[in-house]
Scaffold this motif. Structure first.
Motif, PDB file in Angstrom:
ATOM      1  N   ILE A   1       7.709  -4.564 -10.649  1.00 55.26           N
ATOM      2  CA  ILE A   1       9.031  -4.282  -9.861  1.00 55.26           C
ATOM      3  C   ILE A   1       9.968  -4.126 -10.688  1.00 55.26           C
ATOM      4  N   LEU A   2      10.975  -3.337 -10.565  1.00 60.15           N
ATOM      5  CA  LEU A   2      12.059  -2.907 -11.319  1.00 60.15           C
ATOM      6  C   LEU A   2      13.051  -4.071 -10.737  1.00 60.15           C
ATOM      7  N   LYS A   3      13.718  -4.820 -11.796  1.00 57.98           N
ATOM      8  CA  LYS A   3      14.499  -5.841 -11.585  1.00 57.98           C
ATOM      9  C   LYS A   3      15.733  -5.238 -11.053  1.00 57.98           C
TER      10      LYS A   3
ATOM     11  N   ILE B   1       0.690  -1.162   0.118  1.00 54.27           N
ATOM     12  CA  ILE B   1      -0.175  -0.020  -0.012  1.00 54.27           C
ATOM     13  C   ILE B   1       0.825   1.249   0.065  1.00 54.27           C
ATOM     14  N   ASP B   2       1.839   1.337   0.779  1.00 59.71           N
ATOM     15  CA  ASP B   2       2.537   2.504   0.883  1.00 59.71           C
ATOM     16  C   ASP B   2       3.465   3.102  -0.478  1.00 59.71           C
ATOM     17  N   ALA B   3       3.898   1.694  -0.798  1.00 59.51           N
ATOM     18  CA  ALA B   3       4.673   1.918  -2.510  1.00 59.51           C
ATOM     19  C   ALA B   3       3.649   2.421  -3.350  1.00 59.51           C
ATOM     20  N   MET B   4       2.642   1.754  -3.359  1.00 55.60           N
ATOM     21  CA  MET B   4       1.320   2.073  -4.296  1.00 55.60           C
ATOM     22  C   MET B   4       0.909   3.922  -4.018  1.00 55.60           C
ATOM     23  N   LEU B   5       1.075   4.169  -2.845  1.00 57.88           N
ATOM     24  CA  LEU B   5       0.440   5.373  -2.632  1.00 57.88           C
ATOM     25  C   LEU B   5       1.755   6.414  -3.138  1.00 57.88           C
TER      26      LEU B   5
ATOM     27  N   LEU C   1       9.097  -1.398  -6.262  1.00 56.92           N
ATOM     28  CA  LEU C   1       7.842  -1.247  -6.870  1.00 56.92           C
ATOM     29  C   LEU C   1       7.512   0.101  -7.640  1.00 56.92           C
ATOM     30  N   ILE C   2       7.517  -0.129  -8.907  1.00 57.32           N
ATOM     31  CA  ILE C   2       7.235   1.313  -9.656  1.00 57.32           C
ATOM     32  C   ILE C   2       5.746   1.598 -10.341  1.00 57.32           C
TER      33      ILE C   2
ATOM     34  N   SER D   1       8.455   9.440 -12.364  1.00 56.12           N
ATOM     35  CA  SER D   1       9.748   9.233 -12.651  1.00 56.12           C
ATOM     36  C   SER D   1      10.171   8.018 -13.350  1.00 56.12           C
ATOM     37  N   TYR D   2       9.147   7.114 -13.748  1.00 54.01           N
ATOM     38  CA  TYR D   2       9.589   6.023 -14.824  1.00 54.01           C
ATOM     39  C   TYR D   2       9.175   6.289 -16.083  1.00 54.01           C
TER      40      TYR D   2
END
Ligand code: COA
Length: 157
Positions: free
Chosen positions: A58-60, A16-20, A65-66, A91-92
């Protein structure tokens, strides 16, 4: 699922925090934590019901988590459809990540799940998203209004 630069894995409640962070990077007004909590839990319910949903992207290497990319069953014009969606942290953008992730999901949907078609609903004017749909080989099927907003309905299959 794995692509050259990405891993797509089922989403977890701990994301959840990464998605936020992802949604905060492009939503205006800002997405709240409780909206994100609802969004993630709706996706977790979808995953539990169907065995798939919107995957965490997910960026390898970095393991970061992007964004998200995957499928959501919804009713469009009275017909149930698997909708392909994608969201990436700002940023991606413009590095081909959404296309890379969505290509893997497209192939998984048509080949592994054996679904006959996929739809993408794109808010009219979202040119980057439309370009991703085009790069996936999707074509414009219709323009529809959903919850009072106009959408391009793209599809493949
Ligand atoms: C839509 C989104 C996922 C695209 O992600 P991305 O990783 O930047 O996508 P890609 O790099 O794979 O491809 C983007 C394409 O759009 C093009 N593009 C970007 N902005 C554009 C604009 N304003 N007008 C026209 N084309 C544009 C890029 O040039 C690229 O095309 P190209 O490869 O032919 O040069 C990202 O912008 C995003 O997360 N936006 C916010 C959430 C969102 O709108 N999600 C989709 C909901 S339907």
């Amino acid at each position: 699922m794995e692509t050259e630069r990405l891993v797509l894995r089922p989403m977890k409640a701990e994301d959840i925090d990464a998605m936020l962070d992802v949604f905060t990077s492009f939503t205006e007004p800002r997405f709240t934590r409780s909206q994100m909590l609802q969004w993630v839990h709706r996706n977790l319910d979808h995953q539990a019901r169907h065995g798939y949903g919107l995957f965490a992207v997910i960026l390898k290497g970095e393991g970061l988590l992007i964004g998200d990319c995957g499928l959501e069953w919804m009713e469009v014009d009275g017909v149930p459809v698997a909708e392909l969606g994608y969201d990436l942290a700002r940023s991606y953008w413009n590095q081909g990540y959404a296309t890379e992730a969505a290509t893997a999901v497209r192939d998984y949907t048509l080949r592994s799940l054996g679904l006959p078609d996929i739809v993408s609903l794109i808010q009219v004017g979202n040119l980057a998203s439309r370009r991703v749909a085009e790069k996936l080989g999707m074509r414009l099927l219709d323009e529809i209004v959903r919850y009072s907003r106009p959408y391009w309905k793209y599809g493949i299959g």
